[in-house]
Design an enzyme around this catalytic site. Structure first.
Site, short mmCIF file in Angstrom:
data_model
loop_
_atom_site.label_atom_id
_atom_site.label_comp_id
_atom_site.label_asym_id
_atom_site.label_seq_id
_atom_site.Cartn_x
_atom_site.Cartn_y
_atom_site.Cartn_z
N ASP A 67 31.97 49.97 -79.09
CA ASP A 67 32.06 51.31 -78.51
C ASP A 67 32.76 52.20 -79.54
OD1 ASP A 67 31.92 53.53 -76.89
OD2 ASP A 67 32.66 52.52 -75.10
N TRP A 68 32.81 53.47 -79.24
CA TRP A 68 33.34 54.46 -80.20
C TRP A 68 34.79 54.10 -80.55
CZ3 TRP A 68 31.14 59.39 -81.79
CH2 TRP A 68 32.03 60.18 -82.53
#
Ligand code: NOJ
Length: 737
Positions: A280-281
């Site tokens: 994920d980011w």
């Protein structure tokens, strides 16, 4: 009386978690990948594992693409920029490997469908699949070929803002609908120019965050992880999902981006999944504040060891992987495996043959898209209460349209639709003005959190002049979604006061609640004559709701998540364990005599102030008709199969749809089992007076569960089985397996 038979198979989803996923590799692609990889330098390989955020045609971005330093780009939206970056990748980089452009296309790109939680309320796989297909068609027309959806985190906590993006609290429902989304995005052949790669997220257990506070820690025993949280991911893998995304949370102390057991042993080993795993980011870098990694190099090593193929915006891989390989801390075989998966996805998308996007003039808001979005808005609406005021009677002429959500094109599309254009939203006010009704509009409050009472008087005045009040309340879009957790899930602002004053007019009062999560609206529902819960229903929320309000469509939505009476009941979900002292002899707080002795009350499991049970149970939803569910018969067949049948009759006065839900309970087992578990459902439509037999076929695996030793299977003994319209009704039959 006509008899029709609907047959629904149980899905064997829990069991399916024990089997290998289908392979995504094609022999011809693998040979091509071998050849390509034999020519790649280590730097170029690591480039494929690096994902960057769009920076237009900046010098840095051109340079990264030209040198092969980036493999995928997210959030680049301009089609000319996409084509130019692709040209640099294909024509100017040494190996000509195309890029993939990614974006969060969660419940629509331009034509916005209901938030996923709303779509789940439709219990309609084909509609959900169609929504994803339309989203793919619109997004891919700009060059976006990878979406970070579906989000299939089992969500039992309405405080968590991301419940809006989820498919609700039930493993079976989320598995079926999540797989439908994967099919919708990807189609049979992901290389078709109007399809895109899906991404099953967030792997795993993200929604179990303590207190519903986003990014918070989770503590999930393996058996529960396997039973509750993992099956939707297995179903997505089986549906061919091209990618998975790590979750932000730690599970039992290990962040997902560094969780080798989860990503390598289980996902790659047990399941044999060979799609891409993207972080994920910043989730690789965030292992530092988690307290799992000492620094970015350490995090890079842990993530690579844990089988994370692509680093989304941590800059851990581009800065550290090369050194880690050169120093022997990371095996080149791990890098090769990751790069192979990324190249495989590019091949599946057909990007080596067709790297560029051709602009399409009329890709957005096509007639079929708007019609499907309208149908989805109507099907997502859950009728929670109706004393007969809905559908509006023919004699109703003047309608007061009030409430802060009646005309908010921005809010009705909900969270996670970066590309929505609110000016295209058809609001309830606008749609109702197209009906043969005289509309008196007075919002009463400017927005959902508005606490000022100045305009309430105008809404009350409008209500007094009307035959019926339609009051649109709820939450603004900004109150749900990522990092939008709430500790209090009541209607915000002065909305309850608005409803109270409208009630006092004595006019029939219909509430339409548009929100990103279940809300504690018991008092407001009690003040209403009818309540529709519509979630945030998207671009066509207005026409969809007008269809329901006027009776052109009978409501058919059923709750995909339990609605608590009070937030203190959370976590509250239908498939809970029974306890050794299930609720009985309930005495509520106001009924306890002063100075009562400790032993004067019972000793069972409930809250003194909330009692037992939810405001509305999972699976609940009314229609304008009534349905009778006949007795259930169960027969056992060869190989331990179980067939359950019941006759359903539309005993009301109009054509309507309902959802027959099959629940089981394993009465005694080596691990305590939930009081009910959904194992199948069937949405059906019947004319007034019509009957149908609904038949479900279950296999032994549908009766199975994950045991303490992490093996899966059924245990012999007595089972209860219901076919019912929600998780709290019906009469069980008992059978022996
Ligand atoms: C963070 C979110 O958790 C994830 O769901 C999303 O896909 C990425 N950001 C990319 O925007």
């Amino acid at each position: 009386m006509t008899n029709i038979t609907f047959i629904a198979a149980g899905m064997m989803l829990c069991a399916a978690t024990a089997l290998s996923a289908q392979s995504l590799s094609q022999p011809k692609d693998e040979a091509r990948i071998d050849e390509l990889m034999s020519r790649m330098t280590l730097t170029e390989k690591i480039g494929q594992m690096n994902q960057l955020n769009g920076m237009g045609l900046s010098k840095d971005m051109r340079g990264s693409v030209r040198s092969g330093g980036v493999g995928t780009i997210l959030n680049e939206l301009d089609t000319d920029t996409i084509n130019e970056l692709q040209r640099i990748a294909v024509e100017e980089s040494r190996l000509g490997i195309p890029l993939i452009f990614a974006r969060d296309v969660i419940h629509g790109f331009k034509t916005i469908f209901p938030i996923p939680l709303g779509q789940a309320a439709s219990w309609d796989q084909s509609l959900v699949e169609q929504g994803a297909q339309i989203a793919a068609r619109e997004a891919s027309s700009t060059g976006i070929r990878w979406t970070f959806a579906p989000m299939i985190d089992i969500s039992r906590d309405p405080r968590w803002g991301r419940i809006a993006e989820s498919l609700g609290e039930d493993t079976h429902l989320a598995s079926v609908l999540g797989a439908a989304m994967v099919r919708g995005f990807q189609g049979e052949d992901m290389s078709a120019p109007d399809r895109m790669a899906a991404c099953a997220k967030h792997f795993a257990g993200y929604a179990a965050s303590e207190s519903g506070r986003d990014y918070n820690t989770t503590w999930i025993p393996r058996t529960q992880l396997r039973e509750t949280y993992l099956p939707p991911f297995k179903a997505a893998a089986d549906a061919g999902a091209a990618s998975f995304m790590c979750s932000f949370n730690d599970i039992n102390g290990i962040p997902s981006s560094g969780n080798r057991w989860l990503n390598v042993d289980l996902l790659r080993g047990e399941w044999g999944y060979d799609g891409v795993l993207v972080s994920d980011w910043g989730s690789i870098e965030q292992m530092i504040p988690h307290g799992y990694s000492a620094d970015l190099a350490h995090a890079a090593r842990q993530a690579a060891d844990a089988g994370v193929d692509i680093d989304m915006m941590s800059h851990a891989y581009d800065r550290h992987l090369e050194k880690l390989v050169d120093s022997g801390k990371i095996d080149i075989a791990q890098i090769d495996a990751a790069v192979r998966r990324v190249l495989r996805m590019k091949m599946r998308l057909g990007l080596f043959e067709n790297p560029y996007v051709r602009k399409t003039a009329d890709a957005f808001y096509r007639t079929d898209a708007l019609a499907a979005a309208r149908r989805a808005a109507a099907e997502s609406a859950v009728l929670l209460k109706n004393n007969g005021v809905l559908p509006l009677a023919k004699g109703v002429k003047k309608v007061a349209v009030v409430g802060p959500l009646a005309d908010s094109g921005r809010d009705q599309v909900g969270t996670w639709c970066f590309d929505a254009e609110p000016e295209h939203s058809v609001t309830p006010l606008k749609a109702l003005r197209d009906e043969a009704l005289e509309i008196i509009h007075a919002p009463g409050l400017a927005y959902s959190r508005d606490k000022s009472s100045e305009s309430i008087a105008a809404a009350v005045k409008a209500a007094r002049r009307a035959d019926v009040i339609l009051c649109f309340v709820g939450e603004e879009a900004i109150l749900s979604g990522e990092a939008r957790s709430r500790a209090d899930i009541a209607l915000p602002g002065a909305q309850t006061e608005l409803i109270r004053q409208l009630r006092a007019t004595g006019k029939p009062l219909v509430l339409v609640v548009m929100a990103g999560r279940p809300l504690t609206i018991g008092a407001e529902v009690a003040m209403s004559d009818a309540t529709i819960f519509s979630f945030h229903a998207g671009t066509m929320a207005g026409p969809g709701l007008a269809d329901v309000i006027t009776g052109r469509v009978s409501p058919s939505g059923h709750l995909p998540v339990t609605f608590p009476r009070m937030v203190g009941q959370v976590p509250i979900y239908y498939n809970h364990k029974n306890t050794g002292r299930p609720a009985a002899d309930i005495t509520l707080i106001d009924d306890i005599p002063v100075d009562a002795m400790q032993t004067s009350l019972g000793f069972t499991s409930y809250h003194l102030d909330a009692g037992d049970g939810p405001l509305f149970p999972f699976g609940y939803g009314m229609s304008y008709s009534t349905f009778e569910y006949g007795p259930v018969t169960v027969s056992t067949g060869p190989n331990g199969t179980v067939t359950a049948t019941c006759t359903v009759t539309n005993s009301g006065r109009c054509t309507a749809s309902d959802v027959a839900q099959l629940y089981i309970r394993d009465r005694v087992a080596s691990l305590v089992r939930p009081i009910r578990e959904l194992r199948g459902f069937r949405k059906f439509t019947l004319d007034a007076g019509q009957s149908a037999d609904v038949e479900f076929k279950l296999t032994p695996d549908d009766l199975g569960f994950w045991r303490a030793d992490e093996t899966f299977g059924p245990e012999h003994g007595e089972f209860d089985l219901w076919i019912a319209p929600d998780s709290n009704s019906g009469v069980p039959v008992t059978f022996n397996y």
